[in-house]
Structure formats: structure tokens, C-alpha cells
Write an enzyme that holds these catalytic residues in place. Structure first.
Site, PDB file in Angstrom:
ATOM      1  N   LYS A  76       3.350  54.754  42.488  1.00  0.00           N
ATOM      2  CA  LYS A  76       3.742  56.173  42.507  1.00  0.00           C
ATOM      3  C   LYS A  76       2.239  57.079  42.522  1.00  0.00           C
ATOM      4  O   LYS A  76       1.468  56.490  41.483  1.00  0.00           O
ATOM      5  CB  LYS A  76       4.726  56.764  41.619  1.00  0.00           C
ATOM      6  CG  LYS A  76       5.205  58.108  41.705  1.00  0.00           C
ATOM      7  CD  LYS A  76       6.170  58.669  40.486  1.00  0.00           C
ATOM      8  CE  LYS A  76       6.556  59.953  40.647  1.00  0.00           C
ATOM      9  NZ  LYS A  76       7.520  60.213  39.486  1.00  0.00           N
ATOM     10  N   SER A 154      11.458  62.930  41.280  1.00  0.00           N
ATOM     11  CA  SER A 154      10.481  63.100  41.927  1.00  0.00           C
ATOM     12  C   SER A 154       9.876  61.737  42.796  1.00  0.00           C
ATOM     13  O   SER A 154       9.106  61.892  43.479  1.00  0.00           O
ATOM     14  CB  SER A 154       9.318  63.724  41.163  1.00  0.00           C
ATOM     15  OG  SER A 154       9.107  62.784  39.680  1.00  0.00           O
ATOM     16  N   SER A 178      13.908  61.515  37.176  1.00  0.00           N
ATOM     17  CA  SER A 178      13.248  61.036  38.491  1.00  0.00           C
ATOM     18  C   SER A 178      13.062  59.831  38.914  1.00  0.00           C
ATOM     19  O   SER A 178      12.467  59.461  39.924  1.00  0.00           O
ATOM     20  CB  SER A 178      11.684  61.553  38.324  1.00  0.00           C
ATOM     21  OG  SER A 178      11.848  63.078  38.301  1.00  0.00           O
TER      22      SER A 178
END
EC number: 6.3.5.7
Length: 491
Positions: A76, A154, A178
């Protein structure tokens, strides 16, 4: 089956037997990433680094090889990776390449993992649909009609990449859901560990008392393997717990006879879709069939979780994001003649931060201001303590894990919430934020499809530090559900 479609456990065995090389496995993923451009999951591919690491993994094979030797992962964009763009999907960090490696990525590389590149996400992890990213939307590999769907957020890029087999697994972070919400939206497994189980050092901060990194994988076994490599005490993170890391994979015995599973009555929300209710009932039956005892429990302060979360998280964010001022790194606005330092701060932040980040910084600054600190922030902290106490009391009464829905719906269309009240988007976190507020471990497991053919997940919440037990319950649920569906390839 292409090599990129393997799970970590399958690839590990094939690599150990010499049936597959790390270079071949990495090349299969890089080819899939090139083909997967329409998903916009990978935003900074690192093929040279990946192939160098894969060659090193092949040379290392044998006794000294780590648990993830030769396994290609996506990272990420919130994790700092040395010499590789790490900009938290924000224009304010455009061009930022850290001089250091986050603890999590360091641990993964020590275990022999291969980094394929950085993954799309909501800007500074603020969002539930991956629509606040400076890179543009990540797209869910699952599709209905011709609508492009959100992969959740997210960690939307991470979820899309794993679901589409662009990588074997990915790292995510979870501040209010998330990891778990995107995992549910894309039919994969995602676990948020206990707060303090995984180091936050080198992860761009959103809300420091809520953020926690975790794995996003194709199976519960893979989640256990990857979490084992990510977890552990880190002296560089003052909130990291000095607690031994058990062998999570060895804990997957599949035996949950006599275990108590709590069903919180407050999670039966008004207007909850019948499909979610039916899925939850099926989950209860599966665990009962495996020998668990199902008990009704009460978590009375659940209804205050979202408002408390959306006071605490923006408050911490406004403090954490004060450092982005255009002085030392990242974007700096062009200044006109006669502009002073305050103009530089204001213009830089106005240009660099997206709308949702600006909204949350404003909310956070407001609730921390002198006149409102007690009315909002202190009250939210008290509510948080009550939410934690609810869970403590349930676990003290003998409950081993708690079963809830993971999300209030399946994935929705990109752009569908654009004109909605921001609160409509925040409601996506209704089942997940309590877990962050209480600092507990939670896992999302894919259990079925809705009438449109989109994946739905259930969430299991565990006792603090009992990720091993939680993963075992999830393993039982996964086996009973037998979810093997994959998105039809359209990209």
C-alpha cells in the site's frame, strides 16, 4: 492455472519443491500487472526491484530461506519504501521518495518477500471507496452490467490487486475498516490485528491511536503466514507491544468445539438488507455446525461508535497532517511577489490536499479548538472507553469471538456517492469502527454472493492479542462457506 493465481501457501510449497522459481512467479505477476492497468491498482510498479529480489530469493533457497522467500507482494502506498515513491495517494507528497524503509516492509524483505510495487488507496487513507486518491479511482475486478464498482477503501488498490491475482497478497492499513471493508467488497480475506501487534513506524500516519497495518490475502492460511512475518515488537514505535508472536499458521487446527461465539444484537441495523441478514444467519449456522456455542450478547454503546470515530480520527489527522507545510519535503506552492511564510503554508496545503482530507482536517481542528474540546473531543474519548468496556465485558463473560456482518452492502458503483452527504459514505464503516476504537483484532472472510453476483463478507472480532484464535475461527468459517468464486476477467 497461472503462477500469479496461486496462494502464498501453494507458491511456498512449489518454490520449496523446485517446481517453480521466484523469478518465474514474479514475472507472472508483472505480466498480470501490465494486463491489469484498467484496474488502476498498482500506481508505482517496481519491476527491476522485484526481479532483483526474486533472483536473490532463488539463490537463497533452502535452509536459510525466510517464511516468504520469493513471494511477490503489493505494498500500500502508505508504507514508506526506501527510494520508491511513497506519497499516500496525495499530491502534497508528489515526488517524495523516503530515505528509509518502514518496519513492516523491512520485516517482509527479511522474510524474503518480493515487492512488485505500490498500491492505490484513498488519500492519506481517508475514504471508503478509493475515490479520494490523487492517482484516480481503483476499480473493483468484480463487475455488474457495465458499471465500474468501488473496491472499497482506503486499501482499495490492495484489495483489487489481490482479488484480480496481480499479486499473491498485499499489505493494507485499517483505521476504521480500511482492510476489512475492501476485503469484503472484493471477496478476499483481510485482518486488522490488535492495536500494537504490528509496528506503525514508517507508515504515513492518519489517526495514530487507531491505525494498524495488516495483511490482505486470498485465504485465511495466507493471512496467518503474512501476519506472522509482519508482526512483532519494534522499539521505534512506542505503541508497539512487546509480546511474543505465536505461530499463527499452526493455530489453524479447524477445531472450535465448545468455543463461544457472540452475536451482538445492536448490529441488527434498521434498514439492513435482507441478504446481509441471511448471510449473518448462515455464518451462525456454520459455526454452530462446527461445534461452537452461539450466544446473544449486548454491546450497548455501538450506536455511538460512528460519531465518536468521526470526532477522534479527524482530530488526530489534523494534528498529524500539520507537518505537510511545503518546507522540507513534498509539494511546495509557487509564491507570488510579496507572499510570506503563511501564504506558502496556505497555498501549499490548499493545492496539495484533496477535498476529503481538507474536510477532515477542518473537522479535526474544530473539535480540538478551545471552545469545543470538551463538548466534542473529550466526550468522544469517554464514549470510546465505554465501547471498549462493552467488549471487555463480553469477553470476560466467556465469549471467544464475535460474529457480525463486515459491511452494510456489497460494492457500490464508482461515483454513486459523489453527490451524497459525506455521512452516507461514512456509514460504510458502521460495522468496523468499533473494533478500531476498542483496539481489537478483526477479520473479514468472504462467505457468499448477493443476488447481483457480488461478494459479501462476514466479520469475526477476537479477544485482544488472540489473532491465533481469531484466525482459527475464520479458517472454520472459510472452509464451511467454501467460497471459491473469482471475478470474471474483463480487464
Amino acid at each position: 492455472m497461472n503462477a500469479n493465481e496461486l496462494t502464498i501457501a501453494e507458491a511456498r510449497d512449489a518454490l520449496a519443491k523446485g517446481e517453480l522459481s521466484a523469478v518465474d512467479l514474479t514475472m507472472a505477476c508483472l505480466t498480470a500487472i501490465d494486463a491489469g492497468t484498467p484496474l488502476n491498482a498498482f500506481v508505482h510498479a517496481t519491476p527491476e526491484i522485484a526481479l532483483d529480489q526474486a533472483r536473490a530469493a532463488d539463490a537463497r533457497r533452502g535452509a536459510e530461506a525466510g517464511a516468504l522467500n520469493g513471494i511477490p507482494l503489493g505494498i500500500k502506498d502508505l508504507f514508506c519504501t526506501r527510494g520508491v515513491a511513497s506519497q499516500a495517494a496525495s499530491n502534497i507528497l508528489r515526488g517524495f521518495k523516503p530515505e528509509y524503509e518502514s518496519t513492516v516492509t523491512s520485516k517482509l524483505f527479511e522474510a524474503g518477500a518480493v515487492m512488485l510495487g505500490k498500491l492505490n488507496m484513498d488519500e492519506f487513507a481517508m475514504g471508503s471507496s478509493n475515490e479520494t486518491s490523487c492517482y484516480g479511482d481503483a476499480v473493483n475486478p468484480w463487475k455488474v452490467d457495465d458499471r465500474r464498482l468501488t473496491p472499497g477503501g482506503s486499501s482499495g488498490g490492495s484489495a483489487a490487486a489481490v482479488a484480480a491475482d496481480l499479486c499473491l497478497a498485499a499489505t493494507g492499513t485499517d483505521t476504521g475498516g480500511s482492510i476489512r471493508q475492501p476485503a469484503a467488497f472484493t471477496g478476499i480475506v483481510g485482518i486488522k490485528p490488535t492495536y500494537g501487534r504490528v509496528s506503525r513506524w514508517g507508515i504515513v500516519a492518519f489517526a495514530s491511536s487507531l491505525d494498524q497495518a495488516g495483511p490482505m490475502t486470498k485465504s485465511v492460511r495466507d493471512a496467518a503466514i503474512l501476519l506472522g512475518a509482519m508482526a512483532g515488537h519494534d522499539p521505534k514505535d512506542s505503541t508497539s507491544a512487546d509480546i511474543p508472536v505465536p505461530d499463527f499458521e499452526a493455530a489453524l487446527t479447524g477445531d472450535i468445539r465448545g468455543r463461544k461465539i457472540g452475536i451482538p444484537r445492536e448490529y441488527r441495523m434498521e434498514g439492513m438488507p435482507a441478504e446481509i441478514e441471511a448471510l449473518w444467519a448462515r455464518g451462525r449456522e456454520m459455526l454452530a455446525d462446527a461445534g461452537a456455542e452461539i450466544v446473544d450478547i449486548s454491546l450497548p454503546h455501538t450506536k455511538y461508535a460512528l460519531p465518536a470515530y468521526y470526532v477522534i480520527a479527524p482530530a488526530e489527522a489534523s494534528s498529524n497532517l500539520a507537518r505537510y507545510d511545503g518546507v522540507r519535503y513534498g509539494h511546495r506552492a509557487r509564491l507570488g511577489q510579496g507572499d510570506g511564510i503563511v501564504d506558502m503554508y496556505e497555498k501549499t496545503r490548499a493545492e496539495g490536499f484533496g477535498k476529503e482530507v481538507q474536510r477532515r482536517v477542518m473537522i479535526g481542528t474544530y473539535v480540538l479548538s478551545a471552545g469545543f474540546y470538551d463538548a466534542y473531543y473529550n466526550r468522544a474519548r469517554k464514549v470510546r472507553a465505554l465501547i471498549k468496556r462493552d467488549f471487555d465485558e463480553a469477553f470476560a463473560a466467556g465469549v471467544d469471538a464475535i460474529l457480525t456482518p463486515a459491511t452494510p452492502s456489497s460494492a457500490f458503483g464508482l461515483g454513486e456517492m459523489a453527490d451524497a452527504d459525506p455521512v452516507a459514505m461514512y456509514l460504510n464503516d458502521v460495522f468496523t469502527v468499533t473494533v478500531n476504537l476498542a483496539g481489537l483484532p478483526g477479520i473479514s472472510v468472504p462467505v457468499g454472493l448477493d443476488a447481483k453476483g457480488l461478494p459479501l463478507g462476514l466479520q469475526l472480532i477476537g479477544r485482544p492479542w488472540d489473532e491465533a484464535g481469531l484466525l482459527n475461527h475464520a479458517h472454520v468459517l472459510e472452509r464451511a462457506a467454501g467460497f471459491v468464486e473469482k471475478p470474471r476477467k474483463w480487464w
